[in-house]
Scaffold this motif. Structure first.
Motif, short mmCIF file in Angstrom:
data_model
loop_
_atom_site.label_atom_id
_atom_site.label_comp_id
_atom_site.label_asym_id
_atom_site.label_seq_id
_atom_site.Cartn_x
_atom_site.Cartn_y
_atom_site.Cartn_z
N LYS A 257 0.82 -1.22 0.00
CA LYS A 257 0.00 0.00 0.00
C LYS A 257 0.85 1.27 0.00
N ARG A 258 2.03 1.21 0.59
CA ARG A 258 2.84 2.42 0.72
C ARG A 258 3.52 2.76 -0.60
N ASN A 259 3.33 4.00 -1.05
CA ASN A 259 3.95 4.49 -2.29
C ASN A 259 3.62 3.58 -3.48
N ASN A 260 2.40 3.13 -3.52
CA ASN A 260 1.97 2.20 -4.57
C ASN A 260 0.52 2.50 -4.91
N THR A 261 0.13 2.35 -6.16
CA THR A 261 -1.23 2.67 -6.59
C THR A 261 -1.99 1.42 -7.00
N PHE A 262 -3.15 1.22 -6.37
CA PHE A 262 -4.08 0.16 -6.76
C PHE A 262 -5.05 0.78 -7.74
N SER A 263 -5.10 0.25 -8.96
CA SER A 263 -5.85 0.90 -10.04
C SER A 263 -7.34 1.00 -9.73
N PRO A 264 -7.92 2.20 -9.92
CA PRO A 264 -9.38 2.36 -9.77
C PRO A 264 -10.16 1.66 -10.87
N ASP A 265 -9.45 1.15 -11.89
CA ASP A 265 -10.10 0.43 -12.99
C ASP A 265 -10.14 -1.07 -12.76
N ASN A 266 -9.53 -1.57 -11.68
CA ASN A 266 -9.58 -3.00 -11.39
C ASN A 266 -11.01 -3.44 -11.09
N TRP A 267 -11.33 -4.70 -11.43
CA TRP A 267 -12.67 -5.22 -11.12
C TRP A 267 -12.90 -5.19 -9.61
N LEU A 268 -11.88 -5.57 -8.86
CA LEU A 268 -11.96 -5.62 -7.40
C LEU A 268 -11.62 -4.25 -6.84
N GLN A 269 -12.46 -3.74 -5.96
CA GLN A 269 -12.21 -2.47 -5.32
C GLN A 269 -12.40 -2.59 -3.81
N GLU A 270 -11.66 -1.78 -3.10
CA GLU A 270 -11.80 -1.74 -1.65
C GLU A 270 -13.20 -1.24 -1.31
N GLY A 271 -13.81 -1.84 -0.30
CA GLY A 271 -15.16 -1.44 0.10
C GLY A 271 -15.27 -1.32 1.60
N GLU A 272 -16.39 -0.79 2.02
CA GLU A 272 -16.62 -0.61 3.46
C GLU A 272 -16.50 -1.93 4.21
N ASN A 273 -17.00 -3.01 3.57
CA ASN A 273 -16.97 -4.33 4.21
C ASN A 273 -15.77 -5.17 3.78
N ALA A 274 -14.91 -4.61 2.95
CA ALA A 274 -13.71 -5.32 2.51
C ALA A 274 -12.54 -4.33 2.44
N PRO A 275 -12.13 -3.81 3.58
CA PRO A 275 -11.04 -2.83 3.58
C PRO A 275 -9.69 -3.47 3.33
N PHE A 276 -8.79 -2.73 2.71
CA PHE A 276 -7.43 -3.19 2.48
C PHE A 276 -6.59 -2.78 3.69
N VAL A 277 -6.67 -3.57 4.75
CA VAL A 277 -6.03 -3.20 6.01
C VAL A 277 -4.58 -3.71 6.05
N ASN A 278 -3.76 -3.00 6.79
CA ASN A 278 -2.36 -3.36 6.93
C ASN A 278 -2.25 -4.73 7.60
N LEU A 279 -1.66 -5.68 6.89
CA LEU A 279 -1.56 -7.04 7.38
C LEU A 279 -0.75 -7.11 8.68
N TYR A 280 0.27 -6.27 8.81
CA TYR A 280 1.12 -6.31 10.00
C TYR A 280 0.37 -5.93 11.28
N THR A 281 -0.66 -5.11 11.13
CA THR A 281 -1.38 -4.63 12.32
C THR A 281 -2.72 -5.32 12.50
N THR A 282 -2.98 -6.35 11.69
CA THR A 282 -4.26 -7.08 11.75
C THR A 282 -4.09 -8.37 12.53
N ASN A 283 -4.99 -8.56 13.48
CA ASN A 283 -4.98 -9.78 14.27
C ASN A 283 -5.72 -10.89 13.55
N GLN A 284 -5.25 -12.12 13.75
CA GLN A 284 -5.87 -13.27 13.10
C GLN A 284 -7.35 -13.42 13.44
N MET A 285 -7.71 -13.05 14.65
CA MET A 285 -9.05 -13.36 15.12
C MET A 285 -9.91 -12.11 15.36
N GLU A 286 -9.51 -10.97 14.84
CA GLU A 286 -10.30 -9.76 15.06
C GLU A 286 -11.69 -9.87 14.47
#
Length: 286
Positions: A257-286
């Motif tokens: 995510k840092r200094n990188n662009t995820f294309s707004p034209d991709n079929w898959l987009q970040e959503g309210e129920n599918a956020p692109f959260v930082n894996l390092y700060t995400t707990n397995q069981m949250e």
């Protein structure tokens, strides 16, 4: 180990991590995959990479699967009447694309310390999981996946996505293991699947499929528990499964995510129920 994985990805476009999961862990994910086949929806959505019309690309079901557990059937599992012609337990091509968010067992393994360690070893500073899939490749009906680059569907720049492809059973030449065109990641982005700028529910490719010499592909048979890291630009494929043994796998894609662009034209987009959260700060069981 850091240099080994990073260098292998840079040199070949993929890296093989043996014994990434223990047999019992594979069995737990395999059981979760079978459990999904007991909750099949009423509607049948076929997933095929060889159908030139590929209606799934235009299908709202596919476009809305970023934050859901959605079911995609094998073309050869469906009869001319539109009904299943095989047992439901072997009818699926895949389930996706939010298992890592919504299914506790898949979430546990996706956000595990070992995944985080690999992301650090390949130099990602803010990795995020954007999609996940359980792939069945069932005996007899498991379809071909044609030559492609993952960046065709998940375009990021300047840093490409990385796929984690985990074999939950032995993957052999007979049952449809991956084949990779070693070094092909150095040849740029060959094709993109884009959302239409005016009709965001319509998808189309920006150019015809590239033709690759079959001699450029190397089979990558692996044992149960092995993880294959796949550079987003490397060309890879798998043959149909005509054997009597299934080839289940769990796969997910990580972007920087840092200094990188995820294309707004991709079929898959970040959503309210599918956020692109930082894996390092995400707990397995949250």
């Amino acid at each position: 180990m850091h240099d080994t994985i990073a260098n292998q990805l840079e040199q070949d476009g993929y890296a093989v991590l043996e014994e990434f999961l223990r047999p019992a862990e594979c069995d737990e994910l395999f059981a979760a995959g079978l459990e999904l086949t007991k909750k099949l929806p009423d509607s049948i959505n076929i997933f095929s990479t060889t159908d030139p019309d590929n209606q799934q690309l235009k299908d709202q079901y596919f476009l809305n699967s970023n934050d859901k557990i959605s079911y995609f059937y094998e073309k050869d599992a469906i009869g001319a009447d539109g009904n299943l012609k095989v047992d439901p337990s072997i009818s699926l091509n895949k389930v996706g694309h939010a298992l890592h968010l919504l299914q506790p067992i898949f979430r546990c393994y996706t956000y595990s310390d070992r995944v985080k360690a690999v992301c650090r070893q390949i130099g990602f500073s803010e990795p995020a999981v954007v999609q996940s899939m359980y792939i069945y490749k069932n005996p007899g009906v498991g379809g071909e996946v044609v030559e492609h680059q993952d960046i065709t569907f998940l375009h990021t720049e300047p840093i490409p996505p990385i796929g984690f492809w985990i074999a939950l059973e032995d993957a052999t030449i007979q049952n449809g293991c991956l084949w990779v065109a070693r070094g092909s990641h150095k040849s740029g982005v060959h094709r993109r699947l884009l959302r239409d700028s005016e009709n965001r529910e319509k998808l189309s490719y920006d150019r015809p499929a590239a033709v690759y010499p079959q001699s450029s592909f190397t089979p990558v048979p692996v044992s149960k528990g092995t993880c294959i890291l796949i550079h987003g630009n490397v060309v890879h494929k798998s043959a149909p499964n005509r054997s009597s043994k299934s080839r289940h796998a769990y796969t997910f894609h990580v972007i920087e995510k840092r200094n990188n662009t995820f294309s707004p034209d991709n079929w898959l987009q970040e959503g309210e129920n599918a956020p692109f959260v930082n894996l390092y700060t995400t707990n397995q069981m949250e």
